[in-house]
Design a protein around this motif. Structure first.
Motif, PDB file in Angstrom:
ATOM      1  N   VAL A  63      -9.045   7.591   4.381  1.00 45.52           N
ATOM      2  CA  VAL A  63      -9.206   6.972   5.704  1.00 45.52           C
ATOM      3  C   VAL A  63      -9.727   8.009   6.701  1.00 45.52           C
ATOM      4  O   VAL A  63     -10.580   7.692   7.543  1.00 45.52           O
ATOM      5  CB  VAL A  63      -7.875   6.343   6.178  1.00 45.52           C
ATOM      6  CG1 VAL A  63      -7.970   5.886   7.625  1.00 45.52           C
ATOM      7  CG2 VAL A  63      -7.494   5.177   5.281  1.00 45.52           C
ATOM      8  N   ARG A  64      -9.266   9.272   6.587  1.00 43.79           N
ATOM      9  CA  ARG A  64      -9.771  10.321   7.492  1.00 43.79           C
ATOM     10  C   ARG A  64     -11.274  10.519   7.313  1.00 43.79           C
ATOM     11  O   ARG A  64     -12.006  10.715   8.288  1.00 43.79           O
ATOM     12  CB  ARG A  64      -9.042  11.643   7.244  1.00 43.79           C
ATOM     13  CG  ARG A  64      -7.784  11.762   8.095  1.00 43.79           C
ATOM     14  CD  ARG A  64      -6.827  12.786   7.569  1.00 43.79           C
ATOM     15  NE  ARG A  64      -7.225  14.146   7.901  1.00 43.79           N
ATOM     16  CZ  ARG A  64      -6.514  15.224   7.557  1.00 43.79           C
ATOM     17  NH1 ARG A  64      -5.397  15.078   6.858  1.00 43.79           N
ATOM     18  NH2 ARG A  64      -6.920  16.420   7.886  1.00 43.79           N
TER      19      ARG A  64
ATOM     20  N   THR B 269      -4.683   8.224   0.181  1.00 42.24           N
ATOM     21  CA  THR B 269      -5.194   7.123   1.009  1.00 42.24           C
ATOM     22  C   THR B 269      -5.492   7.617   2.427  1.00 42.24           C
ATOM     23  O   THR B 269      -6.536   7.308   2.994  1.00 42.24           O
ATOM     24  CB  THR B 269      -4.163   5.976   1.065  1.00 42.24           C
ATOM     25  OG1 THR B 269      -3.827   5.631  -0.264  1.00 42.24           O
ATOM     26  CG2 THR B 269      -4.721   4.771   1.785  1.00 42.24           C
ATOM     27  N   ASP B 270      -4.574   8.428   2.972  1.00 41.18           N
ATOM     28  CA  ASP B 270      -4.800   8.982   4.308  1.00 41.18           C
ATOM     29  C   ASP B 270      -6.079   9.799   4.367  1.00 41.18           C
ATOM     30  O   ASP B 270      -6.826   9.740   5.338  1.00 41.18           O
ATOM     31  CB  ASP B 270      -3.650   9.920   4.705  1.00 41.18           C
ATOM     32  CG  ASP B 270      -2.421   9.152   5.094  1.00 41.18           C
ATOM     33  OD1 ASP B 270      -2.570   8.062   5.658  1.00 41.18           O
ATOM     34  OD2 ASP B 270      -1.315   9.654   4.830  1.00 41.18           O
ATOM     35  N   ARG B 271      -6.288  10.610   3.318  1.00 40.95           N
ATOM     36  CA  ARG B 271      -7.477  11.473   3.336  1.00 40.95           C
ATOM     37  C   ARG B 271      -8.739  10.646   3.267  1.00 40.95           C
ATOM     38  O   ARG B 271      -9.738  10.958   3.914  1.00 40.95           O
ATOM     39  CB  ARG B 271      -7.438  12.439   2.145  1.00 40.95           C
ATOM     40  CG  ARG B 271      -6.285  13.405   2.255  1.00 40.95           C
ATOM     41  CD  ARG B 271      -6.369  14.421   1.146  1.00 40.95           C
ATOM     42  NE  ARG B 271      -5.053  14.978   0.895  1.00 40.95           N
ATOM     43  CZ  ARG B 271      -4.735  15.665  -0.178  1.00 40.95           C
ATOM     44  NH1 ARG B 271      -5.639  15.875  -1.128  1.00 40.95           N
ATOM     45  NH2 ARG B 271      -3.529  16.139  -0.325  1.00 40.95           N
TER      46      ARG B 271
ATOM     47  N   THR C  12       0.309   1.452   5.416  1.00 42.84           N
ATOM     48  CA  THR C  12       0.548   2.487   6.431  1.00 42.84           C
ATOM     49  C   THR C  12      -0.747   2.851   7.149  1.00 42.84           C
ATOM     50  O   THR C  12      -0.764   3.046   8.362  1.00 42.84           O
ATOM     51  CB  THR C  12       1.143   3.751   5.777  1.00 42.84           C
ATOM     52  OG1 THR C  12       2.310   3.367   5.043  1.00 42.84           O
ATOM     53  CG2 THR C  12       1.505   4.795   6.811  1.00 42.84           C
ATOM     54  N   ALA C  13      -1.841   2.901   6.393  1.00 42.83           N
ATOM     55  CA  ALA C  13      -3.131   3.291   6.971  1.00 42.83           C
ATOM     56  C   ALA C  13      -3.806   2.131   7.711  1.00 42.83           C
ATOM     57  O   ALA C  13      -4.830   2.328   8.353  1.00 42.83           O
ATOM     58  CB  ALA C  13      -4.059   3.810   5.876  1.00 42.83           C
TER      59      ALA C  13
ATOM     60  N   ASP D 101       0.683   2.824   0.828  1.00 47.35           N
ATOM     61  CA  ASP D 101      -0.161   3.765   1.580  1.00 47.35           C
ATOM     62  C   ASP D 101      -1.230   3.020   2.380  1.00 47.35           C
ATOM     63  O   ASP D 101      -1.531   3.382   3.521  1.00 47.35           O
ATOM     64  CB  ASP D 101      -0.862   4.743   0.623  1.00 47.35           C
ATOM     65  CG  ASP D 101       0.088   5.803   0.060  1.00 47.35           C
ATOM     66  OD1 ASP D 101       1.220   5.930   0.574  1.00 47.35           O
ATOM     67  OD2 ASP D 101      -0.310   6.496  -0.892  1.00 47.35           O
TER      68      ASP D 101
ATOM     69  N   ASP E 223       0.155  14.527   3.247  1.00 38.73           N
ATOM     70  CA  ASP E 223      -0.523  13.262   3.488  1.00 38.73           C
ATOM     71  C   ASP E 223      -0.947  12.669   2.151  1.00 38.73           C
ATOM     72  O   ASP E 223      -1.139  13.366   1.171  1.00 38.73           O
ATOM     73  CB  ASP E 223      -1.712  13.407   4.451  1.00 38.73           C
ATOM     74  CG  ASP E 223      -2.759  14.358   3.925  1.00 38.73           C
ATOM     75  OD1 ASP E 223      -2.563  14.944   2.829  1.00 38.73           O
ATOM     76  OD2 ASP E 223      -3.775  14.522   4.607  1.00 38.73           O
ATOM     77  N   SER E 224      -1.064  11.340   2.104  1.00 39.88           N
ATOM     78  CA  SER E 224      -1.422  10.700   0.843  1.00 39.88           C
ATOM     79  C   SER E 224      -2.933  10.742   0.677  1.00 39.88           C
ATOM     80  O   SER E 224      -3.690  10.961   1.623  1.00 39.88           O
ATOM     81  CB  SER E 224      -0.940   9.251   0.849  1.00 39.88           C
ATOM     82  OG  SER E 224      -1.738   8.496   1.730  1.00 39.88           O
TER      83      SER E 224
END
Lengths: 249, 249
Positions: B15-16, B11-13, A53-54, A50, B8-9
């Motif tokens: 990063v957001r 990790t994505d959140r 990917t980020a 993850d 979404d993972s």
């Protein structure tokens, strides 16, 4: 922040993965990362995937993992480290042009001196500090300045804790340290010969913002060098940084 | 990386949440962060709380949130940005002492020029770049150098995409750009007057590591300044950086 199932949050696990990278260990395999975090291998591998990917981690052709450029970018955007460092850099360059050894900027972070910036002359002497590296507050000259002006509760915690000897001459006696810290507050600088390495002397002064000490500015000199020019250069530079921090508000 | 429930993972959140901070927006309330991420408020607040606990974000007395020092520390440890910047800084200082305007180091990141470092003379002219800031690759002189040496698939994607005019003189015609990129590869530098701001001219050269272009070194001059001294200073500096990158291996 506790997570009902595992006792730590997903954020903690991500930080544990990122924390396996150090200034000495910049490349790891996913398996090494998993082992160092102590997380289940499948969890660690999924988090690494993850993070790749980020863009917070990067994977090279040989499947080794390193910290990603996007992590750097996120971290520097509007961080207080960047503001401090931007205000300090021109003044550090001036100190550097006068003293021609190592000039450093450090902040207090989790009871250690965290180094934000370091400029070094090609012919300068020994110096173990690194940018984004840390040194104990009771041993480094920057740390002593930060500790002298820290919240009293932090000071008490450090002085009550185990005080490790980084070098043979590191002061590890709490009573002696307390007197040194009082002297730093009174005189406005510290000279710490041999406390990190026998061959060098650290000289540090505080840098204030809104009346609080927010950083320590220091030089590392060869052990036998004169310290007076460094004290003067650092005090002048600290005044300049403080004026620039005021102008940035 | 997809998460079965939300697409979404975690990790994505995270990063957001971190991505809501910009070089212009360095302080936000948790509520503002929640709104900007588009995540459910409870989710965003929990992530912010976890990130504060982990030291990646910091909360001040007024409950405003900023990026934390630990994020900065994690990001710089052994990152390729730090290695490049360490190799480049002494040479950038030398360019700066000769040209006395703005000297910058940029890398290609997600089809944009990401600026790793900038040194500026107190009396230097206009310059909109910021450290950890980005500029379009087809407009900035650094970006043009990076694009000229980028993977052909990236070059095709940029030239096929919409080419925004940052200033009145930004070249936005793909055929003209293709010819400019070929000329950059042939001559080894670019001079880009007015492509970012009418009042300034960017001059940039490539920096190589292991035979690949890894960065662009540039200066921003007032529009009417002579460009020859800058081209010479940048080419010499790039050679010096390349030698230091070799020595760091």
């Amino acid at each position: 922040m506790a997570n009902s199932r595992s006792g730590d949050s997903m954020t903690d696990r991500i930080v544990r993965v990122l924390d396996t990278f150090t200034t000495e260990r910049t490349m790891q395999t996913a398996t090494e990362i998993a082992e160092r975090t102590g997380l289940p291998a499948s969890t660690a591998h999924r988090i690494v995937g993850d993070l790749v990917t980020a863009g917070l981690l990067e994977r090279d052709e040989d499947h080794r993992i390193r910290l990603g450029m996007h992590l750097w970018e996120l971290a520097l955007r509007g961080s207080s480290a960047l503001r401090l460092r931007q205000a300090a850099l021109p003044h550090m360059e001036h100190v550097q042009s006068l003293i021609r050894e190592h000039t450093q900027l450090a902040v207090l972070e989790q009871e250690e001196a965290l180094f934000l910036e370091r400029l070094s002359h090609p012919d300068a002497g020994a110096n173990i500090t690194r940018i984004a590296g840390r040194l104990p507050v009771h041993a480094s000259s920057s740390g002593l300045v930060l500790l002298a002006h820290a919240d009293p509760s932090i000071r008490a915690r450090v002085l009550d804790g185990p005080l490790r000897a980084v070098a043979r001459e590191t002061v590890t006696d709490a009573t002696t340290l307390r007197a040194m810290l009082a002297s730093i507050r009174r005189r406005g600088y510290v000279i710490a010969p041999g406390s990190i390495e026998a061959v060098s002397t650290g000289v540090a002064v505080p840098v204030r913002d809104r009346g609080e000490v927010v950083a320590a500015l220091s030089v590392v000199l060869p052990r036998d060098a004169a310290t007076e020019p460094a004290v003067t250069a650092l005090m002048d530079a600290a005044k300049g940084i403080e004026a620039d921090l005021r102008a940035m508000r």
